[in-house]
Design a protein around this motif. Structure first.
Motif, mmCIF file in Angstrom:
data_model
loop_
_atom_site.group_PDB
_atom_site.id
_atom_site.type_symbol
_atom_site.label_atom_id
_atom_site.label_comp_id
_atom_site.label_asym_id
_atom_site.label_seq_id
_atom_site.Cartn_x
_atom_site.Cartn_y
_atom_site.Cartn_z
ATOM 1 N N UNK A 40 -5.194 1.852 8.947
ATOM 2 C CA UNK A 40 -6.093 2.260 7.864
ATOM 3 C C UNK A 40 -5.369 3.112 6.840
ATOM 4 N N UNK A 41 -5.680 2.827 5.574
ATOM 5 C CA UNK A 41 -5.132 3.580 4.451
ATOM 6 C C UNK A 41 -6.268 3.990 3.517
ATOM 7 N N UNK A 42 -6.002 5.023 2.718
ATOM 8 C CA UNK A 42 -6.911 5.441 1.654
ATOM 9 C C UNK A 42 -6.099 5.618 0.384
ATOM 10 N N UNK A 43 -6.680 5.193 -0.748
ATOM 11 C CA UNK A 43 -6.041 5.364 -2.041
ATOM 12 C C UNK A 43 -7.103 5.331 -3.125
ATOM 13 N N UNK A 44 -7.212 6.391 -3.893
ATOM 14 C CA UNK A 44 -8.132 6.465 -5.036
ATOM 15 C C UNK A 44 -9.572 6.111 -4.660
ATOM 16 N N UNK A 45 -10.040 6.626 -3.518
ATOM 17 C CA UNK A 45 -11.422 6.399 -3.103
ATOM 18 C C UNK A 45 -11.677 5.047 -2.469
ATOM 19 N N UNK B 266 0.824 -1.209 0.000
ATOM 20 C CA UNK B 266 0.000 0.000 0.000
ATOM 21 C C UNK B 266 0.863 1.266 0.000
ATOM 22 N N UNK B 267 1.923 1.257 0.791
ATOM 23 C CA UNK B 267 2.791 2.427 0.843
ATOM 24 C C UNK B 267 3.539 2.642 -0.474
ATOM 25 N N UNK B 268 3.962 1.547 -1.125
ATOM 26 C CA UNK B 268 4.616 1.665 -2.438
ATOM 27 C C UNK B 268 3.663 2.241 -3.480
ATOM 28 N N UNK B 269 2.365 1.928 -3.351
ATOM 29 C CA UNK B 269 1.354 2.434 -4.282
ATOM 30 C C UNK B 269 0.981 3.890 -4.004
ATOM 31 N N UNK B 270 1.471 4.425 -2.878
ATOM 32 C CA UNK B 270 1.186 5.816 -2.535
ATOM 33 C C UNK B 270 -0.042 6.021 -1.670
ATOM 34 N N UNK B 271 -0.521 4.964 -1.027
ATOM 35 C CA UNK B 271 -1.686 5.091 -0.154
ATOM 36 C C UNK B 271 -1.348 5.980 1.044
ATOM 37 N N UNK B 272 -2.353 6.711 1.511
ATOM 38 C CA UNK B 272 -2.189 7.611 2.653
ATOM 39 C C UNK B 272 -2.645 6.886 3.923
ATOM 40 N N UNK B 273 -1.728 6.788 4.902
ATOM 41 C CA UNK B 273 -2.089 6.179 6.182
ATOM 42 C C UNK B 273 -2.932 7.190 6.955
ATOM 43 N N UNK B 274 -4.135 6.766 7.377
ATOM 44 C CA UNK B 274 -5.031 7.678 8.079
ATOM 45 C C UNK B 274 -5.276 7.287 9.532
ATOM 46 N N UNK B 275 -4.860 6.068 9.915
ATOM 47 C CA UNK B 275 -5.029 5.651 11.306
ATOM 48 C C UNK B 275 -4.143 4.445 11.571
ATOM 49 N N UNK C 161 -8.812 0.942 3.002
ATOM 50 C CA UNK C 161 -8.130 -0.304 3.349
ATOM 51 C C UNK C 161 -7.914 -0.332 4.853
ATOM 52 N N UNK C 162 -8.472 -1.321 5.538
ATOM 53 C CA UNK C 162 -8.306 -1.465 6.975
ATOM 54 C C UNK C 162 -7.706 -2.833 7.268
ATOM 55 N N UNK C 163 -6.511 -2.838 7.848
ATOM 56 C CA UNK C 163 -5.837 -4.078 8.238
ATOM 57 C C UNK C 163 -6.128 -4.297 9.718
ATOM 58 N N UNK C 164 -6.845 -5.376 10.037
ATOM 59 C CA UNK C 164 -7.277 -5.636 11.406
ATOM 60 C C UNK C 164 -6.608 -6.875 11.975
ATOM 61 N N UNK C 165 -6.196 -6.745 13.237
ATOM 62 C CA UNK C 165 -5.620 -7.856 13.971
ATOM 63 C C UNK C 165 -6.406 -8.012 15.268
ATOM 64 N N UNK C 166 -7.216 -9.067 15.334
ATOM 65 C CA UNK C 166 -8.016 -9.408 16.507
ATOM 66 C C UNK C 166 -7.387 -10.611 17.193
ATOM 67 N N UNK D 267 -6.757 -9.826 8.841
ATOM 68 C CA UNK D 267 -7.484 -9.704 7.590
ATOM 69 C C UNK D 267 -7.485 -8.255 7.131
ATOM 70 N N UNK D 268 -7.755 -8.082 5.846
ATOM 71 C CA UNK D 268 -7.822 -6.767 5.217
ATOM 72 C C UNK D 268 -9.258 -6.512 4.821
ATOM 73 N N UNK D 269 -9.796 -5.379 5.284
ATOM 74 C CA UNK D 269 -11.142 -4.976 4.897
ATOM 75 C C UNK D 269 -10.999 -3.923 3.804
ATOM 76 N N UNK D 270 -11.649 -4.139 2.682
ATOM 77 C CA UNK D 270 -11.582 -3.210 1.550
ATOM 78 C C UNK D 270 -12.963 -2.601 1.356
ATOM 79 N N UNK D 271 -13.040 -1.274 1.470
ATOM 80 C CA UNK D 271 -14.304 -0.565 1.294
ATOM 81 C C UNK D 271 -14.321 0.173 -0.032
#
Length: 168
Positions: A109-114, A22-31, A117-122, A128-132
């Motif tokens: 959490x990341x955002x990229x092009x609308x 995600x970081x290589x693709x330029x996604x913005x970390x938001x949380x 992406x939420x990476x959750x560890x329970x 798992x990765x949640x993609x909205x």
């Protein structure tokens, strides 16, 4: 009004690898941090009996959300942001709705092009990765290919259903 979610979970991911991609693709970390989710129900459990979920989520903001499954299998949701946890819990109690469970996880959490992406560890569930895709015109297969995750199992289920799956 119906608010249909376009949300997918990619199971059993490598958090470090997905984060790097995600970081290589330029996604913005938001949380990044602990996330606390409190689930609510009536005393007779009528919300969960319908397989619906009312929850208050603490991240960087407080979010009160209600999710339900339609007869055709779509997940619909309504989300509102609130500013005071105690007053929200008190309001729900006045309506006869009380907390029944609290779950903590670590989320990045990341955002990229609308796309969200939420990476959750329970505890007790593989990461798992949640993609909205609600705010994007992209399709899930396109996003999976971009991330190199086309070979992973993809599901549309609630976290509660996921917990049940791994506990059995």
């Amino acid at each position: 009004m119906k608010y249909v979610e376009r949300e997918y979970k990619v199971l059993e991911i490598d958090v470090d690898k997905v984060t790097q991609t995600l970081e290589k693709l330029g996604a913005k970390k938001v949380f990044a941090g602990e996330r606390i989710r409190t689930t609510f129900d009536f005393i007779d459990s009528s919300i969960s009996a319908k397989n619906d979920e009312l929850r208050l989520t603490e991240e960087d903001k407080l979010k009160l959300s209600y999710e339900s499954m339609t007869e055709d299998g779509e997940i619909t949701s309504v989300k509102v942001y609130v500013s005071r946890k105690g007053e929200t819990v008190d309001l729900l109690a006045k309506l006869g709705i009380h907390p029944v469970a609290q779950i903590k996880c670590y989320r990045i959490s990341y955002e990229l092009d609308g796309v969200d992406y939420d990476l959750d560890t329970f505890k007790g569930i593989p990461a798992f990765l949640e993609i909205g895709l609600e705010d994007s015109d992209k399709e899930i297969n396109e996003v999976l290919e971009l991330l190199g995750l086309s070979d992973k199992e993809i599901v549309q289920m609630s976290t509660r259903e996921l917990e049940a799956r791994y506990k059995s």
